[in-house]
Structure formats: C-alpha cells, structure tokens
Motif scaffolding. Structure first.
Motif, PDB file in Angstrom:
ATOM      1  N   ARG A  36      -7.682  -2.531  -1.969  1.00 45.42           N
ATOM      2  CA  ARG A  36      -7.168  -1.162  -1.939  1.00 45.42           C
ATOM      3  C   ARG A  36      -6.146  -0.938  -3.055  1.00 45.42           C
ATOM      4  NH1 ARG A  36      -6.578  -2.229   3.561  1.00 45.42           N
ATOM      5  NH2 ARG A  36      -4.353  -1.810   3.545  1.00 45.42           N
ATOM      6  N   GLU A  37      -5.302  -1.934  -3.313  1.00 44.44           N
ATOM      7  CA  GLU A  37      -4.319  -1.814  -4.387  1.00 44.44           C
ATOM      8  C   GLU A  37      -5.003  -1.775  -5.751  1.00 44.44           C
ATOM      9  OE1 GLU A  37      -0.558  -1.929  -4.392  1.00 44.44           O
ATOM     10  OE2 GLU A  37      -1.251  -0.900  -2.606  1.00 44.44           O
ATOM     11  N   GLU A  83       5.812   4.294   3.285  1.00 39.81           N
ATOM     12  CA  GLU A  83       6.065   3.315   2.224  1.00 39.81           C
ATOM     13  C   GLU A  83       6.780   2.076   2.749  1.00 39.81           C
ATOM     14  OE1 GLU A  83       4.583   3.321  -0.630  1.00 39.81           O
ATOM     15  OE2 GLU A  83       3.664   5.144   0.128  1.00 39.81           O
ATOM     16  N   ASN A 119     -15.941   7.753  -4.844  1.00 40.91           N
ATOM     17  CA  ASN A 119     -14.812   8.641  -5.111  1.00 40.91           C
ATOM     18  C   ASN A 119     -14.862   9.043  -6.577  1.00 40.91           C
ATOM     19  OD1 ASN A 119     -12.426  10.069  -5.106  1.00 40.91           O
ATOM     20  ND2 ASN A 119     -11.108   8.265  -5.121  1.00 40.91           N
ATOM     21  N   ALA A 125      -6.530   1.610  -6.201  1.00 40.90           N
ATOM     22  CA  ALA A 125      -5.479   2.592  -6.494  1.00 40.90           C
ATOM     23  C   ALA A 125      -5.064   2.529  -7.964  1.00 40.90           C
ATOM     24  CB  ALA A 125      -4.270   2.351  -5.588  1.00 40.90           C
ATOM     25  N   LYS A 126      -4.999   1.323  -8.533  1.00 45.23           N
ATOM     26  CA  LYS A 126      -4.659   1.172  -9.948  1.00 45.23           C
ATOM     27  C   LYS A 126      -5.751   1.752 -10.842  1.00 45.23           C
ATOM     28  CE  LYS A 126      -0.658  -0.901  -9.918  1.00 45.23           C
ATOM     29  NZ  LYS A 126       0.534  -0.178 -10.462  1.00 45.23           N
ATOM     30  N   ARG A 182       4.041   0.134   4.463  1.00 49.22           N
ATOM     31  CA  ARG A 182       3.152  -0.463   3.470  1.00 49.22           C
ATOM     32  C   ARG A 182       3.798  -1.706   2.838  1.00 49.22           C
ATOM     33  NH1 ARG A 182      -0.849   2.218   1.024  1.00 49.22           N
ATOM     34  NH2 ARG A 182       0.167   4.245   1.260  1.00 49.22           N
ATOM     35  N   ASP A 223      -3.921   6.103   4.751  1.00 46.56           N
ATOM     36  CA  ASP A 223      -4.639   6.047   3.480  1.00 46.56           C
ATOM     37  C   ASP A 223      -5.973   6.780   3.542  1.00 46.56           C
ATOM     38  OD1 ASP A 223      -2.643   4.626   2.287  1.00 46.56           O
ATOM     39  OD2 ASP A 223      -3.615   2.671   2.430  1.00 46.56           O
ATOM     40  N   GLU A 267      -7.844   4.154 -10.038  1.00 45.81           N
ATOM     41  CA  GLU A 267      -7.776   5.607  -9.903  1.00 45.81           C
ATOM     42  C   GLU A 267      -6.623   6.172 -10.735  1.00 45.81           C
ATOM     43  OE1 GLU A 267      -7.472   6.024  -5.700  1.00 45.81           O
ATOM     44  OE2 GLU A 267      -9.637   5.853  -5.376  1.00 45.81           O
ATOM     45  N   GLU A 268      -5.494   5.489 -10.720  1.00 45.06           N
ATOM     46  CA  GLU A 268      -4.327   5.948 -11.498  1.00 45.06           C
ATOM     47  C   GLU A 268      -4.616   5.949 -12.989  1.00 45.06           C
ATOM     48  OE1 GLU A 268       0.030   4.078 -12.621  1.00 45.06           O
ATOM     49  OE2 GLU A 268      -0.781   3.702 -10.620  1.00 45.06           O
TER      50      GLU A 268
END
Length: 298
Positions: A283-284, A67, A159, A287-288, A70, A15, A290-291
């Motif tokens: 982290r999840e 994956e 970021n 990621a959401k 993960r 990651d 950022e998406e």
C-alpha cells in the motif's frame, strides 16, 4: 486493551472508504470487521466513521486519529519485519510488473524514497506488456502492476491516474516529422511497425481506427516498442508509441508527433489484485507511485 488488529482494521477502512473492500483485504467477514471498529470506538470514546448504506466517511475525530494509528501500524509491522530479518534470511518482498516506458520514469524515484524508509523490503520488478500485466495481476503472481487496463477482469482493480497521448515516432528526416497537423488517414501509405505479440497500445489503436474504417500499412514486425523504434531510426517507416516512450528512450534524431481524427489516448495507472490482501508495504509503494505519477507531465 488496544489491539494492533483493531488499528489495522481502522486504517484499512479509512484507506478504502469501504467496509466490504476492507474486509476482503483483511480476509475477514464484514461483521467481524464492524466489531473491531466498534470496539476501537468504544475504547477511545469517539465515533471514527459516519456510515450510510453506500458510503463511509471519517469523522473529524477519525481524521485526527488516522495518521497516529497509521504510524503505530507501520512501526509495529516494521519492528516485526526487522525481528524476522534478524532471526532468519526471510525478507519482505513486493512483486511489481510494469510497462517499460512507465517503469523507467517512475520506478527509480519511487525506489529511492521507499527503500530509504523500508530497507528490508526486497523488490522483484518485471517488465511486460499491458496484456501480460493484467493477466499476471489477476493470477496473483504480482502484488501490483503499473500500466494500462486492457480488458475488464473481476480479479483486477485499476486506479487510473493519468491520460497519455498515443502518436507516431519517426526519424527527423521523415516527411511526417515536418507536419504539424496529422490525421491517421494521412499515414496509410507509410510502412508501420507492428508488434508480433499483441500489445495494449496496438489493440487500442486498432479498435479506434476500425471505428473510422482506417487501415494502416502494418509492414514491419517487431517484438517490443524498442524494436519498433529501431525500424524507424534509419529513416524508413513509422512506429506507434506513447509520448513517454520517446522521453525515456532519449534517442537523438527521433521525432514524436500526435495524430488526430481520432485522437487516441491511453489511461495509465496502478493495477492490484482484487482478491488478495495487500501488505502495508504494498500500500505504501502504491501510494508513492500515485504521488509521483500525478506530478509527471503526460
């Protein structure tokens, strides 16, 4: 024997694309992290990373394995969290700070997806200005922030995900509402609303205009962006805001205008502490964010 800690190490390096950063996040030494990866590679019989002095890249086998690894890590942590929840009142908690204008657009859809998958994770969501956001992330009182990076801080990682225009908002009857091409120097005679507490947007405007020797008429005093918008609803004055604020507020009769010479933008994204380990849930969630942020029209 395959150990979950070795899989966690692999996922973290993948990651972050860095052994150094992954070791910091896992709170172990870099040699200890390298040993975990080496043991995992020996056990499954393939090289997972190609390494140079500066970069780390997944091999084809590593990409195929990522994956699956993960999923094992997430399933294990979910099971442990569920067991803790069944045996006590303890819950996982993510502490989030955000700029109100961004939070209103991003938090609801992200929560909807995230909590369907992790219903045992509680959230503490605090709205604050950009300066407070950096300070609280640096102190470690927030797991992540959604906003601007107002000042360099060694304890904060930023970021950048999008660039948003800063401009002015006014009542639709205001003369500025009818102007298609505006410059900052054209606005010097209009009363402007400024924040009593320094905000990231106000500092960014001031720095940009000082370089052009432009002085605006900071006339009204407010404590928030909402207060600034209140001052212009009657038709008097202007307020400096990002485009997203107008979309979120949705107040009839207000008009947003971009301003040039200079054109001023703010970079927005995710702030995380650089000195503390992130849980897989943080982290999840990041990621959401950022998406969803990448899919919005700024």
């Amino acid at each position: 024997m395959l150990r979950i800690s070795d899989l966690q190490a692999f996922v973290m390096v993948a990651d972050l694309s860095s052994f150094h950063a992954a070791a910091d996040q896992l709170n172990i030494t870099q040699p200890a992290l390298s040993r975990r990866i080496h043991k995992l590679e020996e056990m499954i019989g393939v090289m997972l990373f190609t390494r140079t002095t500066r970069q780390v890249h997944l091999t084809a086998a590593g990409r195929n394995f990522l994956e699956r690894a993960r999923k094992i890590v997430i399933d294990t942590e979910e099971s442990l969290a569920s067991l803790r929840g069944a045996s006590s009142d303890r819950r996982e908690l993510i502490r989030i700070g955000c700029l109100p204008s961004l939070g209103m657009k991003l938090i609801p859809p992200v929560l909807d997806e995230f909590l369907k998958r992790y219903p045992f994770v509680a959230l503490r969501v605090l709205d604050m200005n950009a300066i407070e956001l950096v300070e609280e992330v640096a102190r470690g009182t927030l797991d992540l922030g959604i906003g601007m990076y107002t000042a360099s801080n060694p304890n904060v990682q930023f970021n950048s995900l999008a660039r948003e225009a800063l401009g002015v908002v006014c009542h639709q009857k205001h003369p500025v509402a009818k102007c298609d091409a505006l410059r900052w120097r054209d606005l010097r005679d209009y009363p402007m609303a400024s924040n009593i507490q320094q905000s990231g947007n106000w500092l960014k405007i001031q720095r940009a205009l000082e370089d052009e020797a432009i002085q605006l008429n900071w006339f009204h005093q407010v404590r928030s962006m909402l207060g600034a918008v209140m001052t212009v609803q009657s038709g008097d004055g202007l307020a400096v805001v990002p485009r997203s604020a107008v979309d979120v507020l949705g107040i009839p009769g207000l008009v947003f205008r971009e301003v040039a010479e200079p054109t001023i933008h703010r970079d927005i994204g995710v702030l995380t502490p650089s000195t503390s380990m992130q849980t897989i849930y943080v982290r999840e969630f990041v990621a959401k964010i950022e998406e969803h942020m990448s899919s919005l029209n700024w």
